[in-house]
Design an enzyme around this catalytic site. Structure first.
Site, mmCIF file in Angstrom:
data_model
loop_
_atom_site.group_PDB
_atom_site.id
_atom_site.type_symbol
_atom_site.label_atom_id
_atom_site.label_comp_id
_atom_site.label_asym_id
_atom_site.label_seq_id
_atom_site.Cartn_x
_atom_site.Cartn_y
_atom_site.Cartn_z
ATOM 1 N N TYR A 25 0.863 -1.189 0.000
ATOM 2 C CA TYR A 25 0.000 0.000 0.000
ATOM 3 C C TYR A 25 0.894 1.231 0.000
ATOM 4 O O TYR A 25 1.672 1.444 0.934
ATOM 5 C CB TYR A 25 -0.890 -0.038 1.239
ATOM 6 C CG TYR A 25 -1.870 1.089 1.377
ATOM 7 C CD1 TYR A 25 -2.768 1.384 0.358
ATOM 8 C CD2 TYR A 25 -1.929 1.843 2.542
ATOM 9 C CE1 TYR A 25 -3.694 2.403 0.501
ATOM 10 C CE2 TYR A 25 -2.851 2.858 2.699
ATOM 11 C CZ TYR A 25 -3.736 3.144 1.672
ATOM 12 O OH TYR A 25 -4.654 4.149 1.824
ATOM 13 N N TYR A 84 -11.682 -4.477 7.090
ATOM 14 C CA TYR A 84 -10.375 -4.117 7.653
ATOM 15 C C TYR A 84 -10.504 -2.988 8.668
ATOM 16 O O TYR A 84 -10.028 -3.077 9.800
ATOM 17 C CB TYR A 84 -9.408 -3.699 6.536
ATOM 18 C CG TYR A 84 -8.090 -3.195 7.078
ATOM 19 C CD1 TYR A 84 -7.065 -4.081 7.382
ATOM 20 C CD2 TYR A 84 -7.878 -1.846 7.348
ATOM 21 C CE1 TYR A 84 -5.869 -3.641 7.924
ATOM 22 C CE2 TYR A 84 -6.692 -1.389 7.895
ATOM 23 C CZ TYR A 84 -5.687 -2.286 8.177
ATOM 24 O OH TYR A 84 -4.514 -1.844 8.735
ATOM 25 N N HIS A 85 -11.136 -1.896 8.258
ATOM 26 C CA HIS A 85 -11.198 -0.723 9.126
ATOM 27 C C HIS A 85 -12.153 -0.916 10.293
ATOM 28 O O HIS A 85 -12.081 -0.191 11.287
ATOM 29 C CB HIS A 85 -11.578 0.510 8.309
ATOM 30 C CG HIS A 85 -10.570 0.827 7.247
ATOM 31 N ND1 HIS A 85 -10.703 0.385 5.955
ATOM 32 C CD2 HIS A 85 -9.395 1.498 7.300
ATOM 33 C CE1 HIS A 85 -9.671 0.789 5.253
ATOM 34 N NE2 HIS A 85 -8.852 1.452 6.036
ATOM 35 N N LYS A 102 -11.411 17.084 15.943
ATOM 36 C CA LYS A 102 -10.706 16.414 14.844
ATOM 37 C C LYS A 102 -10.535 17.425 13.707
ATOM 38 O O LYS A 102 -11.367 17.500 12.801
ATOM 39 C CB LYS A 102 -11.513 15.207 14.345
ATOM 40 C CG LYS A 102 -11.520 14.012 15.267
ATOM 41 C CD LYS A 102 -10.248 13.204 15.182
ATOM 42 C CE LYS A 102 -9.997 12.671 13.803
ATOM 43 N NZ LYS A 102 -8.656 12.021 13.714
ATOM 44 N N ASP A 160 -8.712 14.203 8.307
ATOM 45 C CA ASP A 160 -8.467 12.881 8.883
ATOM 46 C C ASP A 160 -9.742 12.336 9.521
ATOM 47 O O ASP A 160 -10.282 12.927 10.452
ATOM 48 C CB ASP A 160 -7.349 12.987 9.926
ATOM 49 C CG ASP A 160 -7.206 11.739 10.772
ATOM 50 O OD1 ASP A 160 -7.450 10.641 10.239
ATOM 51 O OD2 ASP A 160 -6.848 11.866 11.954
ATOM 52 N N HIS A 197 -10.022 9.137 10.815
ATOM 53 C CA HIS A 197 -9.775 8.044 11.765
ATOM 54 C C HIS A 197 -10.089 8.560 13.168
ATOM 55 O O HIS A 197 -9.263 9.198 13.819
ATOM 56 C CB HIS A 197 -8.330 7.570 11.672
ATOM 57 C CG HIS A 197 -8.046 6.820 10.412
ATOM 58 N ND1 HIS A 197 -7.709 7.452 9.245
ATOM 59 C CD2 HIS A 197 -8.060 5.491 10.131
ATOM 60 C CE1 HIS A 197 -7.514 6.543 8.288
ATOM 61 N NE2 HIS A 197 -7.728 5.353 8.799
#
Length: 670
Positions: free
Chosen positions: A26, A180-181, A543, A547, A549
């Site tokens: 990646y 995945y996340h 935040k 981003d 996440h």
């Protein structure tokens, strides 16, 4: 049974080897030229597929000249604004011979449109392209945060891309249903299976309901579905998870969708092993973690990944260098070519332990899927914040177990005495993105706008808008936009004008916290300082930037609440101005900023400057994220009270530290 009986045998009776999975890394950073050089280098070293990382402005549909883009350009991926950018990204790379995976979701249709347009310029038919667009918007609402539009129009764009590719780009995987996340956000194996399969069901149902695919063509849609999963350190459980995933997918495709061709019902997945588990402390331990996690998705032949990409050992420290990525590629090559793994059938068939664990995971996952179905499906469960709340709670439990020592993380909460790592010291130990990238990107974008046919762009955008309003498939209009010279920001803005924007539920308000005896001491300290202040300590968790996440911010918000503070948390993608305004209106005592994209220096600087301009510069600011030591020093010099990085895993201790920061600020102001 003898060894020979287990071996795969060829026509001559001699042992043969399976073909290995696709080797990916990646990658993407800085700009198209730097990323192209990286890809060509990786391919020359034996990588067999590309996995493209796009920067956050590209993922969120902003051009590089947008005010929100500046701190994030080229930080976590490559910026793509135009057809020329996409052409340069693949310069010298035969796109009709390489398998290309794109980690892109809200703007997946646009990036694939650019890719198809580049193929057209080279005289390559779309039918010769192979690869994957991640294109799973549901998990963006739950974990990764790069959504743009509300769920219904987002699902429509996903359906349009799927139906277009099945007809015109038949070797393309139009969606990676991505668990995945979810694991990165705290999902248990059961939640990872259930939420991914619930999403796949919603998408397949939407494709069928769209009327864009005939009944006899629908099995080919099912056959193009792929998944992208996470593999954690509990590699036996992870392997069982994949066997359960495959069995349930086979059952769903047969019973719900009537697909009888076993090849089209096959559970096809790619994997990246768990980046969340990589540690800043004793980072050399990450090497063995990555290898062990890779075993979970390769040892079992019947549940083996079709493509594997491994993170670099130093991703908890910053952007990995080409050498670091090469190391991860070599891990795959050693396993595939030096060991005897690929000479055998499935070595776990017949194991009672494995069979029991798989059945347990299947049963629990089906029960969770039934709960989601009762709510109306994955989209409804997203909008109701059910799945998000469950993920926040699961992550709370995971972190609490690490804090309490119930879950061992070597080098973090156990065996912490160690020699300094020579791998992570000295200049150049991580890759940094030059500050001039922003200027260069904007100059390229402006030059492109000047050189293109403005009338053709206007016409293409008008047709795109009409297609969105008229419920036509948007993919052909998107390809026409790409060819005409439309930019990423313009494509997205045209669809925003039709679909609007969306802010997903945070899952924090109703999340049930954890019980920890150490919280009592923290609560007493909060009470003591609150009495001095004359009111309850109030913390703003922000935040800034693009981003998405949000795991760390969510955990801080919930733990601060559980310690007795008032908490203001408005979710992701806030401008520095909005954070400053919230701090002023809410009269907060401390501002906590969470940034994992590499844009911390610029974004924190803007918040500090804004607080001073608003007359509340005495409100302390604390920052958390993946922040190299040199940057942490810069932030402290700029006025940040504390900097927390992944090595600071004890949330309760962080809360007590923040209380002392507030107390000190109050005393100094007095």
């Amino acid at each position: 049974m003898t060894r020979a009986a287990h071996l795969l045998a060829g026509p001559d009776g001699k042992p043969t080897r399976d073909q290995p999975w696709i080797f990916r890394t990646y990658a993407g950073h800085t700009n198209v030229r730097a990323s192209n050089a990286l890809y060509r280098g990786n391919l020359s070293r034996g990588q067999t597929g590309l996995s493209i990382a796009f920067d956050l402005p590209t993922q969120c549909g902003y051009g590089s000249d947008h005010p929100l883009a500046a701190p994030e350009i080229g930080k976590v991926g490559v910026p793509i604004n135009t057809l020329d950018d996409m052409a340069l990204l693949f310069d010298g790379i035969p796109i009709d011979k390489i398998n290309t995976s794109m980690t892109i979701n809200a703007t997946a249709m646009w990036l694939l449109a650019l890719y198809v347009a580049v193929a057209g310029e080279r005289g390559v038919s779309p039918s010769r392209l192979s690869g994957t667009t991640q294109n799973d918007i549901m998990k963006e609402y739950l974990s990764r945060g790069t959504y743009i539009f509300p769920p219904a129009p987002s699902l429509r764009l996903t359906v349009d891309l799927i139906t277009y590719t099945v007809e015109h780009v038949p070797s393309w995987n139009p969606i990676n249903v991505c668990s995945y996340h979810l694991q990165e956000a705290g999902a248990t194996p059961v939640e990872e299976i259930a939420y991914a399969l619930a999403t796949a069901i919603d998408v397949l149902d939407a494709v069928r309901a769209s009327g864009q695919v005939d009944d006899d063509e629908f099995p080919s849609v099912v056959g193009r579905f792929s998944f992208f999963v996470n593999a954690g350190i509990r590699f036996v459980e992870e392997m069982c998870k994949l066997r359960a995933f495959g069995a349930l997918w086979g059952r769903i495709t047969l019973e719900r969708y009537g697909v009888t061709d076993e090849k089209l019902r096959r559970f096809r997945y790619g994997v990246q092993v768990n980046s969340l588990g990589l540690t800043e402390a004793q980072p050399e331990n990450n090497i063995q973690r990555i290898v062990l996690e890779m075993l979970g998705v390769t040892l079992s032949k019947s549940a083996r990944a079709r493509a594997v990409q491994l993170p670099a050992w130093n991703e908890a420290l910053g952007l990995p260098r080409p050498w670091d990525q090469q190391w991860s590629l070599r891990m795959q090559q050693v396993l595939a070519f030096e060991t005897d793994l690929l000479e055998y059938g499935d070595i776990f068939d017949g194991s009672g332990e494995i069979a029991a664990k798989v059945e347990s995971l299947k049963a629990e996952a089906l029960a969770e899927m039934d709960r989601i179905a009762d709510m109306g499906g994955a989209v409804a469960a997203v909008e109701a914040a059910y799945m998000k709340q469950r993920l926040v709670e699961s992550n709370l439990k995971r972190l609490a177990a690490i804090e309490a020592g119930e879950q061992t993380v070597v080098g973090v909460n156990a065996f912490t005495e160690a020699e300094p790592s020579p791998l992570s010291t000295g200049a150049g130990s991580i890759l940094t993105v030059d500050a001039s990238v922003e200027r260069g990107q904007i100059e390229r974008l402006n030059t492109w706008r000047i050189s293109r046919d403005a009338a053709a762009v206007k016409k293409a955008l008008a047709d795109l808008t009409s297609a969105a309003k008229e419920d036509r498939n948007v993919m052909p209009s998107s390809i026409a936009c790409a060819t005409a010279g439309v930019t990423t920001g313009e494509w997205t803005e045209a669809l925003r004008s039709v679909f609007g924007e969306y802010r997903a539920p945070t899952g924090v308000a109703r999340a049930v916290g954890v019980s920890d005896s150490r919280l009592d001491a923290a609560r007493r300290e909060v009470d003591t300082v609150s009495r001095r202040l004359g009111r309850r300590i109030k913390m703003l968790v922000g935040k800034p930037g693009l981003d998405g996440h949000s795991n760390g911010a969510e955990q801080i918000a919930v733990r601060a609440r559980d310690c007795g503070m008032e908490v203001v948390y408005e979710g992701i993608r806030l401008t520095p101005e909005r954070i400053v305004n919230a701090a002023l209106e809410e009269s907060v005592h401390v501002v906590g900023l969470s940034i994992l994209s590499g844009g911390h220096v610029a974004l924190v600087g803007e918040v500090l400057e804004g607080l001073r301009a608003a007359g509340i510069g005495d409100v302390p600011v604390v920052v958390g994220g993946i922040i190299p030591p040199a940057d942490a020093e810069t932030l402290v010099k700029a006025g940040v009270a504390r900097v927390y990085t992944p090595k600071d895993f004890d949330l309760t201790q962080i809360m007590r530290d923040i209380v002392s920061v507030v107390d000190r600020a109050w005393k100094e102001a007095a």
